[in-house]
Design a protein around this motif. Sequence first.
Motif, PDB file in Angstrom:
ATOM      1  N   THR A  51      11.372  30.475  50.213  1.00 26.48           N
ATOM      2  CA  THR A  51      11.046  31.768  50.811  1.00 26.48           C
ATOM      3  C   THR A  51      10.338  31.596  52.144  1.00 26.48           C
ATOM      4  O   THR A  51      10.637  32.299  53.116  1.00 26.48           O
ATOM      5  CB  THR A  51      10.172  32.598  49.847  1.00 26.48           C
ATOM      6  N   ILE A  52       9.400  30.656  52.209  1.00 22.88           N
ATOM      7  CA  ILE A  52       8.706  30.399  53.478  1.00 22.88           C
ATOM      8  C   ILE A  52       9.704  29.947  54.542  1.00 22.88           C
ATOM      9  O   ILE A  52       9.678  30.422  55.687  1.00 22.88           O
ATOM     10  CB  ILE A  52       7.606  29.344  53.280  1.00 22.88           C
ATOM     11  N   ALA A  53      10.612  29.050  54.156  1.00 23.22           N
ATOM     12  CA  ALA A  53      11.614  28.552  55.116  1.00 23.22           C
ATOM     13  C   ALA A  53      12.510  29.676  55.616  1.00 23.22           C
ATOM     14  O   ALA A  53      12.907  29.701  56.783  1.00 23.22           O
ATOM     15  CB  ALA A  53      12.454  27.465  54.454  1.00 23.22           C
ATOM     16  N   HIS A  54      12.827  30.617  54.730  1.00 27.05           N
ATOM     17  CA  HIS A  54      13.691  31.742  55.111  1.00 27.05           C
ATOM     18  C   HIS A  54      12.946  32.751  55.987  1.00 27.05           C
ATOM     19  O   HIS A  54      13.483  33.243  56.984  1.00 27.05           O
ATOM     20  CB  HIS A  54      14.210  32.423  53.853  1.00 27.05           C
ATOM     21  N   LEU A  55      11.698  33.051  55.612  1.00 26.26           N
ATOM     22  CA  LEU A  55      10.951  34.083  56.336  1.00 26.26           C
ATOM     23  C   LEU A  55      10.477  33.624  57.700  1.00 26.26           C
ATOM     24  O   LEU A  55      10.437  34.411  58.643  1.00 26.26           O
ATOM     25  CB  LEU A  55       9.737  34.526  55.499  1.00 26.26           C
ATOM     26  N   LYS A  56      10.109  32.350  57.806  1.00 26.38           N
ATOM     27  CA  LYS A  56       9.537  31.866  59.058  1.00 26.38           C
ATOM     28  C   LYS A  56       9.940  30.400  59.276  1.00 26.38           C
ATOM     29  O   LYS A  56       9.170  29.482  59.008  1.00 26.38           O
ATOM     30  CB  LYS A  56       8.016  32.000  59.026  1.00 26.38           C
ATOM     31  N   PHE A  81       6.818  24.379  59.323  1.00 24.78           N
ATOM     32  CA  PHE A  81       7.417  23.149  58.807  1.00 24.78           C
ATOM     33  C   PHE A  81       7.399  23.228  57.287  1.00 24.78           C
ATOM     34  O   PHE A  81       6.461  22.781  56.621  1.00 24.78           O
ATOM     35  CB  PHE A  81       6.647  21.921  59.289  1.00 24.78           C
ATOM     36  N   ALA A  82       8.438  23.863  56.724  1.00 26.19           N
ATOM     37  CA  ALA A  82       8.565  24.032  55.272  1.00 26.19           C
ATOM     38  C   ALA A  82       9.734  23.187  54.807  1.00 26.19           C
ATOM     39  O   ALA A  82      10.882  23.628  54.835  1.00 26.19           O
ATOM     40  CB  ALA A  82       8.777  25.506  54.926  1.00 26.19           C
ATOM     41  N   GLU A  83       9.464  21.981  54.379  1.00 28.86           N
ATOM     42  CA  GLU A  83      10.515  21.017  54.033  1.00 28.86           C
ATOM     43  C   GLU A  83      10.141  20.269  52.761  1.00 28.86           C
ATOM     44  O   GLU A  83       8.965  20.030  52.482  1.00 28.86           O
ATOM     45  CB  GLU A  83      10.712  20.007  55.177  1.00 28.86           C
ATOM     46  N   GLU A 124      15.505  22.317  54.656  1.00 30.14           N
ATOM     47  CA  GLU A 124      15.368  23.675  54.134  1.00 30.14           C
ATOM     48  C   GLU A 124      15.393  24.713  55.251  1.00 30.14           C
ATOM     49  O   GLU A 124      15.831  25.831  55.066  1.00 30.14           O
ATOM     50  CB  GLU A 124      14.065  23.802  53.341  1.00 30.14           C
ATOM     51  N   THR A 125      14.936  24.333  56.436  1.00 27.40           N
ATOM     52  CA  THR A 125      14.852  25.282  57.553  1.00 27.40           C
ATOM     53  C   THR A 125      15.947  25.087  58.592  1.00 27.40           C
ATOM     54  O   THR A 125      15.949  25.744  59.617  1.00 27.40           O
ATOM     55  CB  THR A 125      13.487  25.157  58.251  1.00 27.40           C
TER      56      THR A 125
END
Length: 632
Positions: A56-61, A65-67, A503-504
């Motif tokens: 969700t973090i990777a999708h929203l913003k 660095f959400a990996e 993921e991002t």
Amino acid sequence: METVKAHPSDSAEPKAKKRERKLLMGNEAIAYGALESGVVFATGYPGTPSTEVIETIAHLKPEVFAEWAPNEKVALEEAAGVAYTGLRTLVTMKCVGLNVAADPLMSLAYSGVEGGLVILVADDPGPHTSQTEQDDRYYGKISLLPVLEPADPQEAHDLIIYAYELSERYKVPVIFRTTTRVNHTTADVEVGEFVELEREPKFKKDIERYVRASMEGNRKRHKWLNETLAKIEEEFNSMPFNWVEGSGRIGIIVEGAPYNYVREVLPKIKGDFKVLKLSTPHPLPRKLVVEFLKGVDFAIVVEDGAPFLEEEVKIAAYEAGLNVPIYGKRTGHFPLEGELTPSLVRNALLRLIGEEGETYEKPEGVKYAESLAPKRPPGMCPGCPHRGSYRAALDALRDLKLGRYSVPIHGDIGCYALSLLPPLEAIWTEYVMGASISLANGQSVALNKKVIATIGDSTFFHNGIQPLVDAVYKNLNVLVMILDNRTTAMTGHQPHPGTGGSETGRKFNEIDIEALVKALGVKYVKTVDPYDLKATREAIKEAMQIDGPAVIIAKQECVIPVIRRGEIGEIPVVVEDKCTGCKACILLTGCPALVYEPDTNKVRIDNLLCTGCGVCNQLCPFDAIKFPSELD
């Protein structure tokens, strides 16, 4: 969702002013709360029920660095490196993941952090998707760190914002314990704007704080940690996520998701109840608890997992000299195994007031799904490449005149563990991440023969490299089959170091498993296509006769992404004149796309399920399964 820039103050971080309501899963609400707290680095290892937070973090913003990390230990250490510089970080994992991260956790408690660091660990009472019903609140006690636990998605959102403030106020990491019913419950949640904290990352050299070899420094840091925990306990006595409801003489002390069950059943029970709702199992706010117990004749502790809170409450009562009876799991009012339900809570409260209740009333006219649908064990998907890998392994042992019960096949954590079911019944063990190789290593010595280990690609990167190193180092007689389906399939197709994905959408380097294994010193390494049964079988037969470690990489993409891309191959057909109804195709594969029709004594292929992998085509003893192109 808009982002606002904010300057941190000495007292507290600024709160976003704009608010809106969204229908969110608990994990999504946690992700929103983290972004509203100014998190810049989020990592972990995928594991149900925690996975959706990072996604969700990777999708929203995506600029955050959400990996995913190779495992939870690496994730926590990387996040600690960032938190040391004053930036806010998040680490996520499922219950057993904290076992992997426990090593750095203990030292991190001593060093503390500068930027807020929250460790989300999703416990799984039940368990629904985990090996055990591990209760990670105990890690708070052993590490001397605060533990927070929300009761619902809204509180999960609000409490994680508080967790970052707490982490930075006392400069310690915070364990954020959730359970499946909070992670995967959907509810209306009020959220705010995402925040960007204007901070310049800095790291100051401090040997006493950061170097654990400094023995005198360790004693000082231990004393600092104990003093810090005492200050946190004092804050917890008046923090807004702990409160008292009612004014009765029968006490209920409840934590986490079971608070919802208490609220549901209390209106249906005639009793004089008073409720203490807690979100802080460790350190227990003893003043608050003791004051609550002074106002009741007896109390019951309602919690999911082990009797952790019950034990803490009893200790607090004893130390305060209170003689108040306290009931819970230890007194048999709740089972020690499984998760709580409204029915269990209701029955326990009825028993507490001297009444009996065996069942929780179902709403009139409602029929539950479990009474209508047949129970089905989980199975491999049609076209799953692991089916071919295990079929080839079993056939190779047969060809070598090694009975399927004479050579242990150790499994690991992943979809391929489903090979334990009929008709394959291949694996003998499934333990923890990477243990298949370690178990095979030990048994190869004990049994003085070659033993097989099967492990997935993501699991291999997680914790399988080290035991393979040991097999090479000691020249142990093992065959390691790395079942490379190009993803972390069991938890929802997350990338890993062997995929090169992120993921991002960032471009990362893809680690070549074959090159890595060869670099470790394995002499026999072969990559095969598990859809090609003959080639895979022959490779396994060769590897079984190698003295020392051998590795076969069964490489074929998980069929689910293939289906989503619409790239499935030709769908085979059954040539009815040749089909004898022997069911060999079904008995050898267990593929759900193969259907036996008793009226005709023939097998047919379900075109809606079949993916055209061709495994059944290779196993039919009467050549009755053909691809359309073969019939032209």
